[in-house]
Design a protein around this motif. Structure first.
Motif, short mmCIF file in Angstrom:
data_model
loop_
_atom_site.label_atom_id
_atom_site.label_comp_id
_atom_site.label_asym_id
_atom_site.label_seq_id
_atom_site.Cartn_x
_atom_site.Cartn_y
_atom_site.Cartn_z
N MET A 79 0.82 -1.21 0.00
CA MET A 79 0.00 0.00 0.00
C MET A 79 0.86 1.27 0.00
SD MET A 79 -3.09 -1.00 -0.23
CE MET A 79 -4.20 0.29 0.29
N GLN A 80 2.10 1.19 0.49
CA GLN A 80 2.96 2.37 0.59
C GLN A 80 3.84 2.57 -0.64
OE1 GLN A 80 2.76 0.04 3.12
NE2 GLN A 80 1.33 1.25 4.33
N GLU A 81 4.08 1.55 -1.42
CA GLU A 81 4.99 1.65 -2.57
C GLU A 81 4.28 2.26 -3.78
OE1 GLU A 81 7.42 -1.74 -3.44
OE2 GLU A 81 7.26 -2.45 -1.38
N PRO A 82 5.06 2.78 -4.74
CA PRO A 82 4.45 3.35 -5.94
C PRO A 82 3.80 2.25 -6.80
CG PRO A 82 6.85 3.42 -6.09
CD PRO A 82 6.51 2.96 -4.70
N ALA A 83 2.89 2.68 -7.65
CA ALA A 83 2.13 1.74 -8.47
C ALA A 83 3.03 1.00 -9.44
CB ALA A 83 1.04 2.48 -9.21
N SER A 84 2.79 -0.32 -9.57
CA SER A 84 3.51 -1.12 -10.55
C SER A 84 2.70 -1.26 -11.83
CB SER A 84 3.77 -2.52 -10.00
OG SER A 84 4.57 -2.46 -8.86
N VAL A 85 1.40 -1.44 -11.69
CA VAL A 85 0.52 -1.65 -12.84
C VAL A 85 -0.70 -0.75 -12.67
CG1 VAL A 85 -0.87 -3.34 -14.10
CG2 VAL A 85 1.26 -4.05 -13.02
N GLU A 86 -1.06 -0.04 -13.73
CA GLU A 86 -2.28 0.76 -13.72
C GLU A 86 -3.21 0.21 -14.78
OE1 GLU A 86 -1.84 4.96 -13.78
OE2 GLU A 86 -0.25 4.94 -12.25
N LEU A 87 -4.40 -0.18 -14.36
CA LEU A 87 -5.40 -0.73 -15.26
C LEU A 87 -6.50 0.31 -15.48
CD1 LEU A 87 -5.76 -4.22 -13.56
CD2 LEU A 87 -4.37 -3.67 -15.55
N GLU A 88 -6.96 0.41 -16.71
CA GLU A 88 -8.03 1.36 -17.05
C GLU A 88 -9.13 0.62 -17.79
OE1 GLU A 88 -8.43 4.70 -16.44
OE2 GLU A 88 -6.62 4.61 -15.21
N LEU A 89 -10.37 1.01 -17.54
CA LEU A 89 -11.49 0.51 -18.32
C LEU A 89 -11.48 1.20 -19.68
CD1 LEU A 89 -14.31 0.51 -15.65
CD2 LEU A 89 -13.26 -1.48 -16.69
N PRO A 90 -11.99 0.56 -20.72
CA PRO A 90 -12.05 1.21 -22.02
C PRO A 90 -13.03 2.39 -21.96
CG PRO A 90 -13.18 -0.89 -22.09
CD PRO A 90 -12.51 -0.80 -20.76
N PRO A 91 -12.87 3.36 -22.86
CA PRO A 91 -13.79 4.50 -22.86
C PRO A 91 -15.22 4.02 -23.12
CG PRO A 91 -12.29 4.63 -24.72
CD PRO A 91 -11.86 3.46 -23.90
N LEU A 92 -16.16 4.75 -22.55
CA LEU A 92 -17.56 4.41 -22.76
C LEU A 92 -17.95 4.67 -24.21
CD1 LEU A 92 -19.10 6.00 -19.55
CD2 LEU A 92 -18.74 3.59 -20.01
#
Length: 154
Positions: free
Chosen positions: A135-148
């Motif tokens: 929870m304290q470390e920087p993000a490794s993977v960022e997931l995004e939903l496709p645009p609507l």
């Protein structure tokens, strides 16, 4: 000799009845509030909590079928697919995400739950999720939903 006025008796009688009703009400509610609060019966090892059927939650979020109008988002390695999010109102610290790992059926994860030995769900937003080693470390993977998908008026 003094005579009683008969016109005062209806007022006296109604005053007595209203005072008796008020006293009865006070006694009733006083007894109700003095009773011990009834609690549900406990099992042998404490109170049982209602279990959440995570498979049902995954089905409600659409884990069994991918929407026809948009493919789920895939990270660079292609290992994680974000299928849905429920973002908390107070930011990334609350909420859950529906994530499929390596082609497996999607499962719901709450913020702080481990997806694998090296990653956990760090935060969720309205359209994405962030994975990190802790929870304290920087993000490794960022997931995004496709645009609507936008609907064009005819």
């Amino acid at each position: 000799m003094t005579t009683l006025d008969r016109t005062l008796w209806p007022a006296r009688l109604s005053t007595f009845v209203l005072a008796a009703l008020a006293a009865a009400s006070v006694v009733y509610w006083g007894l109700r509030w003095s009773e011990p609060i009834s609690t549900p019966r406990a099992n042998g090892d404490g109170f049982s909590q209602r279990l959440i059927d995570t498979n049902r939650v995954a089905q409600l979020l659409g884990a069994s079928a991918t929407p026809a109008n948009a493919a789920p988002a895939v990270n660079a390695a292609g290992q994680y697919k974000l299928l849905g999010v429920i973002a908390g109102a107070k930011g990334g610290g609350f909420g859950s995400a529906l994530i499929a790992i390596e082609g497996e059926p999607a499962k719901p994860y709450k913020v702080g739950d481990r997806l694998s030995d090296d990653l956990l769900l760090q935060s969720v937003t309205a359209r994405g999720a962030t994975l990190a080693p802790s929870m304290q470390e920087p993000a490794s993977v960022e997931l995004e939903l496709p645009p609507l998908a936008t609907i064009k008026p005819q």
